[in-house]
Scaffold this motif. Structure first.
Motif, short mmCIF file in Angstrom:
data_model
loop_
_atom_site.label_atom_id
_atom_site.label_comp_id
_atom_site.label_asym_id
_atom_site.label_seq_id
_atom_site.Cartn_x
_atom_site.Cartn_y
_atom_site.Cartn_z
N THR A 32 -3.93 10.95 -1.74
CA THR A 32 -3.24 9.68 -1.58
C THR A 32 -4.26 8.65 -1.13
O THR A 32 -4.97 8.86 -0.15
CB THR A 32 -2.11 9.79 -0.55
N GLU B 168 -8.97 7.24 1.45
CA GLU B 168 -7.85 8.18 1.44
C GLU B 168 -7.00 7.96 2.68
O GLU B 168 -7.50 7.56 3.73
CB GLU B 168 -8.34 9.61 1.36
N GLN C 202 -0.66 7.98 -5.17
CA GLN C 202 -1.28 9.29 -5.36
C GLN C 202 -2.06 9.29 -6.66
O GLN C 202 -1.58 8.79 -7.68
CB GLN C 202 -0.22 10.39 -5.37
#
Length: 377
Positions: A83, A94, A77
């Motif tokens: 994330t 992502e 993260q």
């Protein structure tokens, strides 16, 4: 200290086929081991993986294997709260994780937790091993060297036999609570000439009576081809008969018991099953990286496609607790050399993963094949 660039724009805005291939070959390290739905070590597959979604595409990526511990990929993260997948500290894309399914919190009318009866695979696939025992598993001289079907049972994570009523209950709940769109029923091979077709037929019939859910059944070729029509009439929409390896030498070494059913019998069974289920609705699982050459895999795929069979080629993942737990995963270059031309062959044959009604090929999470089919990457 490794330099990171957490605020940099993602280098790879789409989960390309090459990125997926590398992730599935190398695995990924998790900064937060508890991210996403709980994954398991060992046991019936896909094990030692975690499902993750990139731009709407869910893939299964090894996280508990030895290669994953040394992977250049990490999921972490960043300060923005997103994330991301990082490679050597550089952000690529992502990623999100499917949540723990709500049906896992329920218990059957006879007192068995639903998660011991069937599990969520990928993002929207309900999967079950109807018989958690196999005639080949009791002897290491006969068992498939990559198989861990008995581990799940020994660890108390499942039950030996799922009844039709139990499966119907779980399937209905999984559709209602978690939006499951298709189901996979596989089985350990029992004694007898039907090779599990009888229990698959009665299980499919019970599920279809409870909920309108496409089902793939998976088994070894039965001695009597009439079982294909029986399973179809019971409610199975597609069929998987898995070769795993494509040359007699590798089959004899990797799965000595199953290799007693020769490749010629698989081919004749495919020829009998395709008219029953339809072109592209019969598939086979091929594990790349066990010793078969690129040329041998593609030659077998050509023979399968000529018979209307979808060849689902996936990278071998070593599962904890099996004789092959330290066997290396295939290199990304090898997987690309197979999957890229195979995708062209599949398209030329008029087959598409998206046209499969149910099953592993439709899900596609264990291989980048369907992504190569779409020309992404």
């Amino acid at each position: 200290m490794k330099q990171t660039h957490p605020t940099a724009a993602p280098i790879s805005p789409l989960p390309t086929a090459e990125l997926m291939t590398e992730l599935q070959s190398y695995g990924v390290r998790l900064a937060d081991p508890d991210a996403g739905a709980q994954s398991r070590r060992g046991g019936a597959g896909p094990s030692d993986h975690k499902a993750m979604t990139l731009d709407g595409m869910t893939i299964m990526v090894p996280v508990h294997t030895a290669p994953a511990a040394q992977s250049p990929f990490e999921i972490a993260q960043v300060p923005s709260g997103a994330t991301r997948i990082l490679r050597d500290g550089l952000p690529l894309a992502e990623v999100s994780f499917p949540r723990r399914p709500r049906f896992y919190d329920l218990v059957s009318t006879d007192g068995v937790p639903y998660w011991k009866i069937a599990t969520l695979h990928g993002r929207d696939v309900l999967a079950t091993t109807v018989l958690q025992e196999c005639v080949r598993y009791q002897s290491r001289a006969k068992t498939c060297q990559f198989c861990a079907i008995g581990q799940s049972l020994a660890a108390g994570r499942t039950i030996a036999r799922k009844t039709p009523q139990q499966l119907a209950e779980v399937a209905k709940a999984a559709v209602a609570l978690d939006g499951v769109t298709h189901m996979v029923m596989t089985t350990g091979t029992p004694p007898g000439k039907d090779r599990g077709c009888a229990v698959l037929a009665e299980s499919a019939a019970a599920v279809k009576a409870a909920v309108d859910l496409p089902i793939q059944v998976q088994c070894e070729p039965p001695d009597d081809d009439a079982w294909f029509a029986r399973m179809k009439e019971a409610g199975a929409d597609s069929l998987g008969m898995h070769l795993e390896a494509v040359t007699p030498e590798v089959r004899a070494r990797i799965m000595p018991g199953k290799a007693q059913v020769p490749i010629e019998r698989y081919l004749s069974a495919f020829e009998a099953a395709v008219p029953v289920f339809g072109k592209g609705q019969v598939s086979t699982y091929i594990l790349a990286g066990l010793g078969d050459t690129r040329e041998a895999i593609l030659a077998m795929c050509e023979a399968l496609l000529a018979r209307g069979v979808y060849p689902f080629v996936v990278p071998f993942v070593p599962i904890s607790g099996t004789p092959l737990e330290h066997h290396p995963a295939p290199q990304p270059a090898f997987m690309k050399s197979v999957l890229q031309p195979l995708a062209d062959m599949v398209r030329a044959a008029g087959l598409r993963a998206t046209d499969i009604k149910a099953g592993c090929g439709k899900c596609g999470a264990c291989s980048a094949l369907s992504t190569y089919e779409r020309g992404i990457g």
